[in-house]
Design a protein around this motif. Structure first.
Motif, PDB file in Angstrom:
ATOM      1  N   PRO A 110     -22.794 -18.045  -3.840  1.00  0.00           N
ATOM      2  CA  PRO A 110     -21.815 -17.527  -2.818  1.00  0.00           C
ATOM      3  C   PRO A 110     -22.736 -16.833  -1.538  1.00  0.00           C
ATOM      4  O   PRO A 110     -23.697 -16.357  -1.524  1.00  0.00           O
ATOM      5  N   LEU A 145     -20.939 -15.047   1.156  1.00  0.00           N
ATOM      6  CA  LEU A 145     -19.984 -13.884   1.559  1.00  0.00           C
ATOM      7  C   LEU A 145     -20.601 -12.649   0.715  1.00  0.00           C
ATOM      8  O   LEU A 145     -20.328 -12.833  -0.453  1.00  0.00           O
ATOM      9  N   GLY A 150     -18.330 -10.101   0.309  1.00  0.00           N
ATOM     10  CA  GLY A 150     -16.987 -10.067  -0.051  1.00  0.00           C
ATOM     11  C   GLY A 150     -16.354  -8.636   0.840  1.00  0.00           C
ATOM     12  O   GLY A 150     -15.190  -8.359   0.455  1.00  0.00           O
ATOM     13  N   GLN A 151     -17.029  -7.828   1.666  1.00  0.00           N
ATOM     14  CA  GLN A 151     -16.445  -6.884   2.614  1.00  0.00           C
ATOM     15  C   GLN A 151     -17.506  -6.993   3.875  1.00  0.00           C
ATOM     16  O   GLN A 151     -18.947  -7.104   3.724  1.00  0.00           O
TER      17      GLN A 151
END
Length: 228
Positions: A81, A83, A85-86
């Motif tokens: 991944p 990203l 996530g925030q």
């Protein structure tokens, strides 16, 4: 003769009865013996581990996360991944990577908490501020207001960004502090830029340029404190 045969028959019947009774007694003894015989299976004792018995799912998840690097499928191209996530988490993560890759980083001056507070301000202004904007000669004005943490973020961030943007593309950018926020004004003497300014609006003008990224890196390095 008949009496002899009768006696033999009676004897055979008696013997058969004795055998049946003996068999029943053996079965009863075997049953009793099995009831008294200790269980041959191992005795299991379940002991709770202090601090862990309340959240077995969390323990399992933590265990799996600790061993994720052992999974070869997570290291194949396209399988990792990208990203965080925030958004704020990812922005700070990127800065940390830059700082750790730079051998000249002075860790005694690094101030990631100031960067975190600034990112909170950005979130407040971007998502929670009340913005009313209208056209004026050469551009636009915008009333940017809020309360509590949002108000503090507006009054810290908008004037600072106005100073950074002022002069770009020949624009005149001003920020006047109000009791409940900031009055933001952007104008130009060129008709083309006037249309550009109005099309961008308050938030479009605020995000323009690349100074934000350098500003964040400088803040993380401790070059200046949050709030300037």
């Amino acid at each position: 003769m008949k009496r002899a045969i009768a006696r033999v028959s009676i004897g055979v019947a008696a013997a058969a009865a004795a055998i049946v009774l003996a068999g029943g007694s053996m079965r009863l003894m075997g049953a009793a013996s099995s009831e008294l015989k200790p269980d041959s299976r191992p005795f299991e004792v379940s002991q709770a581990v202090p601090g862990h018995d309340e959240a077995p799912d969390a323990m399992h998840m933590h265990h799996e996360m600790m061993h994720m690097h052992d999974d070869p499928t997570l290291h194949t191209p396209g399988a990792t991944p990208t990203l965080a996530g925030q958004d704020a988490f990812g922005a700070i993560q990127e800065i940390v990577r830059i700082l750790e890759a730079d051998p000249t980083t002075d860790w005694s001056k690094v101030d990631l908490e100031s960067l975190r507070q600034h990112l909170i301000d950005m979130n407040e202004v971007t998502l929670n501020a009340d913005v009313v904007q209208w056209p004026v000669d050469g551009g636009l004005k915008a009333s940017v207001t809020g309360s509590g943490r949002t108000l503090a973020a507006i009054q810290r961030m908008v004037p600072a960004h106005a100073r950074a943007i002022n002069g770009n593309n020949g624009w005149r950018v001003e920020a006047e502090t109000l009791p409940n926020g900031v009055l933001f004004a952007v104008t130009s003497s060129e008709a083309k830029e006037t249309t550009h300014i109005r099309g961008l609006g308050f938030i479009g003008i605020l995000v323009r340029g690349s100074h934000h990224r350098f500003h964040h890196l400088a803040m993380a390095r401790g070059s200046f404190a949050h709030g300037r």
